[in-house]
Design a protein around this motif. Structure first.
Motif, PDB file in Angstrom:
ATOM      1  N   ASP A 111      28.629  11.385   4.954  1.00 43.59           N
ATOM      2  CA  ASP A 111      27.707  11.503   3.824  1.00 43.59           C
ATOM      3  C   ASP A 111      26.252  11.423   4.282  1.00 43.59           C
ATOM      4  O   ASP A 111      25.385  12.101   3.732  1.00 43.59           O
ATOM      5  CB  ASP A 111      27.983  10.425   2.770  1.00 43.59           C
ATOM      6  CG  ASP A 111      29.167  10.774   1.878  1.00 43.59           C
ATOM      7  OD1 ASP A 111      29.725  11.880   2.000  1.00 43.59           O
ATOM      8  OD2 ASP A 111      29.543   9.916   1.041  1.00 43.59           O
ATOM      9  N   THR A 161      32.533  10.282  -6.081  1.00 37.39           N
ATOM     10  CA  THR A 161      33.359  11.427  -5.728  1.00 37.39           C
ATOM     11  C   THR A 161      33.542  12.339  -6.935  1.00 37.39           C
ATOM     12  O   THR A 161      33.454  13.567  -6.813  1.00 37.39           O
ATOM     13  CB  THR A 161      34.708  10.966  -5.155  1.00 37.39           C
ATOM     14  OG1 THR A 161      34.453  10.123  -4.019  1.00 37.39           O
ATOM     15  CG2 THR A 161      35.575  12.139  -4.732  1.00 37.39           C
ATOM     16  N   ARG A 216      27.329   6.360  -2.541  1.00 37.51           N
ATOM     17  CA  ARG A 216      28.617   6.427  -1.839  1.00 37.51           C
ATOM     18  C   ARG A 216      28.484   5.921  -0.408  1.00 37.51           C
ATOM     19  O   ARG A 216      29.384   5.229   0.093  1.00 37.51           O
ATOM     20  CB  ARG A 216      29.151   7.864  -1.873  1.00 37.51           C
ATOM     21  CG  ARG A 216      30.653   7.897  -1.600  1.00 37.51           C
ATOM     22  CD  ARG A 216      31.292   9.162  -2.043  1.00 37.51           C
ATOM     23  NE  ARG A 216      31.054  10.237  -1.082  1.00 37.51           N
ATOM     24  CZ  ARG A 216      31.759  11.355  -1.050  1.00 37.51           C
ATOM     25  NH1 ARG A 216      32.726  11.568  -1.918  1.00 37.51           N
ATOM     26  NH2 ARG A 216      31.493  12.281  -0.171  1.00 37.51           N
TER      27      ARG A 216
END
Length: 124
Positions: free
Chosen positions: A79, A30, A63
């Motif tokens: 994502d 992030t 991620r």
């Protein structure tokens, strides 16, 4: 050249995945993505943009793997849409090139191992 911080965060995320510290991996990813968002694509030379795109794709893959391990499927799906949608929509082969580069550096195996665990032990 672009700030090295996003790449450092991406590498830290990779290390966290190796250590099965998925919350930390999400945090590093992030941070990298937020840092990368500060570079508007229109104002960068092509080599810099290609490097930023590479880091972004790697970071999103890390991620996604972390979110799946943490059972945060909605965030992983979001994502996936970014990495696959944007990567394949370009049609310039950059997404495939990033995957090949990750494979050669041994980074793709880390993601593959984590994803395999998430997908009920099925091998990718």
């Amino acid at each position: 050249m672009a700030d090295r911080r996003p790449e450092k965060s991406c590498e830290q995320a990779c290390e966290s995945l190796k250590q099965q510290d998925y919350e930390v991996a999400v945090k590093h990813c992030t941070e990298a993505l937020l840092s990368l968002s500060q570079y508007p694509p229109a104002h960068l030379p092509e080599p810099c943009q290609a490097e930023i795109d590479r880091i972004k794709i790697e970071t999103l893959l890390y991620r996604i793997a972390s979110f799946l391990q943490l059972k945060k499927y909605g965030q992983a799906d979001e994502d996936c849409r970014h990495v696959l949608g944007e990567g394949l929509a370009k049609g310039d082969g950059s997404f495939r090139a990033v995957l090949c580069c990750m494979h050669l550096k041994g980074k793709l195996q880390i993601v593959s191992n984590v994803l395999s665990k998430s997908l009920m032990g099925e091998s990718l």
